[in-house]
Motif scaffolding. Structure first.
Motif, short mmCIF file in Angstrom:
data_model
loop_
_atom_site.label_atom_id
_atom_site.label_comp_id
_atom_site.label_asym_id
_atom_site.label_seq_id
_atom_site.Cartn_x
_atom_site.Cartn_y
_atom_site.Cartn_z
N GLU A 83 8.67 2.31 74.54
CA GLU A 83 9.51 1.52 73.98
C GLU A 83 8.98 0.69 72.68
O GLU A 83 10.05 0.76 71.64
N THR A 84 7.68 0.73 72.65
CA THR A 84 7.37 0.09 71.11
C THR A 84 7.27 1.02 70.05
O THR A 84 7.83 0.60 68.97
N ALA A 85 6.84 2.47 70.40
CA ALA A 85 7.04 3.33 69.46
C ALA A 85 8.41 3.53 68.87
O ALA A 85 8.60 3.71 67.76
N ILE A 86 9.46 3.20 69.83
CA ILE A 86 10.69 3.45 69.32
C ILE A 86 11.20 2.31 68.59
O ILE A 86 11.99 2.48 67.38
N GLU A 87 10.80 1.25 69.01
CA GLU A 87 11.31 0.07 68.21
C GLU A 87 10.70 0.05 66.77
O GLU A 87 11.46 -0.36 65.83
N ARG A 88 9.50 0.46 66.45
CA ARG A 88 8.74 0.52 65.46
C ARG A 88 9.04 1.70 64.52
O ARG A 88 8.45 1.89 63.50
N GLY A 89 9.94 2.57 64.90
CA GLY A 89 10.53 3.81 64.29
C GLY A 89 9.32 4.88 64.22
O GLY A 89 9.60 5.82 63.68
N ARG A 90 8.33 4.97 65.35
CA ARG A 90 7.59 6.18 65.21
C ARG A 90 8.18 7.29 65.91
O ARG A 90 8.00 8.22 65.89
N VAL A 91 9.04 6.74 66.94
CA VAL A 91 10.09 7.76 67.61
C VAL A 91 11.44 7.30 67.27
O VAL A 91 11.67 6.28 67.76
N ARG A 92 11.97 8.28 66.71
CA ARG A 92 13.58 7.82 66.32
C ARG A 92 14.47 9.21 66.59
O ARG A 92 15.78 8.57 66.22
N CYS A 93 14.18 10.00 66.79
CA CYS A 93 15.09 11.21 67.31
C CYS A 93 14.53 12.25 68.01
O CYS A 93 13.16 12.13 68.48
N ALA A 94 15.17 13.22 68.48
CA ALA A 94 14.85 14.23 69.37
C ALA A 94 13.46 15.16 68.86
O ALA A 94 12.45 15.09 69.44
N ASP A 95 13.46 15.20 67.60
CA ASP A 95 12.29 15.98 67.20
C ASP A 95 11.06 15.02 67.15
O ASP A 95 9.74 15.59 67.33
N SER A 96 11.13 13.74 66.69
CA SER A 96 10.02 12.92 66.84
C SER A 96 9.48 12.69 68.15
O SER A 96 8.42 12.44 68.29
N ALA A 97 10.32 12.65 69.06
CA ALA A 97 10.04 12.34 70.41
C ALA A 97 9.37 13.79 71.04
O ALA A 97 8.37 13.55 71.75
N ALA A 98 9.85 14.88 70.51
CA ALA A 98 9.29 16.01 71.27
C ALA A 98 7.62 16.04 70.66
O ALA A 98 6.77 16.36 71.29
N ARG A 99 7.55 15.67 69.17
CA ARG A 99 6.10 15.75 68.93
C ARG A 99 5.23 14.44 69.43
O ARG A 99 3.98 14.87 69.75
N TYR A 100 5.56 13.38 69.73
CA TYR A 100 5.10 12.22 70.47
C TYR A 100 4.73 12.62 71.84
O TYR A 100 3.73 12.25 72.04
N LEU A 101 5.66 13.19 72.38
CA LEU A 101 5.18 13.55 74.21
C LEU A 101 4.24 14.67 74.08
O LEU A 101 3.36 14.63 74.89
N ALA A 102 4.40 15.84 73.31
CA ALA A 102 3.37 17.01 73.19
C ALA A 102 2.16 16.39 72.84
O ALA A 102 1.16 17.01 73.45
N ARG A 103 2.04 15.48 72.03
CA ARG A 103 0.44 14.84 71.53
C ARG A 103 -0.03 14.18 72.62
O ARG A 103 -0.96 14.51 72.82
N GLN A 104 0.94 13.33 73.54
CA GLN A 104 0.44 12.76 74.62
C GLN A 104 -0.27 13.55 75.66
O GLN A 104 -1.06 13.55 76.29
N LEU A 105 0.59 14.79 75.83
CA LEU A 105 0.27 15.77 76.89
C LEU A 105 -1.06 16.28 76.56
O LEU A 105 -1.86 16.56 77.43
N GLU A 156 2.56 22.96 80.77
CA GLU A 156 1.57 23.94 81.31
C GLU A 156 0.27 24.02 80.80
O GLU A 156 -0.75 24.21 81.21
N GLY A 157 0.31 23.44 79.30
CA GLY A 157 -1.16 23.51 78.59
C GLY A 157 -1.81 22.60 79.08
O GLY A 157 -3.24 22.79 79.39
N ALA A 158 -1.31 21.32 79.42
CA ALA A 158 -1.92 20.04 79.98
C ALA A 158 -2.32 20.47 81.37
O ALA A 158 -3.75 19.99 81.74
N ALA A 159 -1.78 21.20 82.08
CA ALA A 159 -2.21 21.37 83.49
C ALA A 159 -3.46 22.23 83.49
O ALA A 159 -4.43 22.11 84.08
N ALA A 160 -3.65 23.27 82.38
CA ALA A 160 -4.31 24.30 82.38
C ALA A 160 -5.71 23.54 81.73
O ALA A 160 -6.72 23.63 82.32
N GLN A 161 -5.40 22.66 80.92
CA GLN A 161 -6.76 21.81 80.44
C GLN A 161 -7.12 20.89 81.51
O GLN A 161 -8.47 20.88 81.49
#
Length: 220
Positions: A29-51, A182-187
């Motif tokens: 929620e804070t990442a969205i408020e601060r503009g780090r996650v603002r669209c589908a593409d930035s959300a995909a990058r953010y979540l993939a990085r966390q995984l 799947e990559g996170a599970a393998a890791q």
């Protein structure tokens, strides 16, 4: 996996499981408020990085070890990994989240007569989930994938509500995360103990900022 185990797994992974997952965003929620996650593409990058940086090398890896401890009947090792996971929570919100959800799931297991009536104190969510998987006889590899998918699904729902994204865009985002899940599970399955890591200072800062954020929809 047989039909019974599959049905048990679907129940554990269901958003309707009464543990309160919908009320947490884990700093998103804070990442969205601060503009780090603002669209589908930035959300995909953010979540993939966390995984890749958190869910695979830490949350999933700890869950994998908790599952093994349950299967081996090794209570001491189970308690050790539970304590390590709790110690890895960098903010008050993140620790309160896993303890609350772990408590809720443990209480549910007790009421369903799937866990002892005297639970371990301060059970983290991965530990409670490992106990549920063991009690219901769910295969470990599938349980790990389901745990990671549930995390991703909850994060995508935060994006749908708060960016906001449309429902179709949310499902497209979740579908696109499949390789990362799947990559996170393998890791998580492959890493030796001395290579596990929860190093994510940016995520920790977002969680700490969330503690003082005004107008919050989520508890973390």
């Amino acid at each position: 996996m047989n039909g019974t185990a599959l049905l048990h797994l679907l129940q554990l992974a269901s958003p309707s499981l009464p543990v309160g997952a919908y009320s947490y965003s884990q700093g998103l929620e804070t990442a969205i408020e601060r503009g780090r996650v603002r669209c589908a593409d930035s959300a995909a990058r953010y979540l993939a990085r966390q995984l890749a940086d958190v869910q695979g090398p830490w949350d999933g890896a700890v869950f994998w070890r908790l599952l093994a401890s349950c299967a081996d009947g090794d209570g001491a090792t189970f308690e050790e990994w539970n304590a390590r996971y709790l110690a890895s929570r960098e903010s008050a919100e993140l620790r309160a989240e896993t303890v609350q959800m772990g408590f809720s799931l443990t209480r549910l297991l007790i009421e369903l007569q799937l866990a002892p009536a005297t639970p371990m104190r301060d059970t983290c969510l991965p530990a409670a989930l490992a106990q549920a998987v063991h009690a219901l006889g769910v295969p470990h590899e599938e349980a790990l994938l389901a745990m990671l998918f549930s995390w991703a699904e909850n994060q995508v729902l935060v994006c749908v509500k708060s960016i906001p994204l449309g429902q179709v865009a949310g499902q497209r985002l979740l579908l696109g995360l499949r390789p990362a899940i799947e990559g996170a599970a393998a890791q998580a399955r492959a890493l030796p103990d001395d290579e596990l890591s929860s190093w994510a200072p940016g995520l920790a800062r977002l969680s700490m900022y969330h503690e003082v954020q005004s107008g919050r929809l989520y508890r973390s």
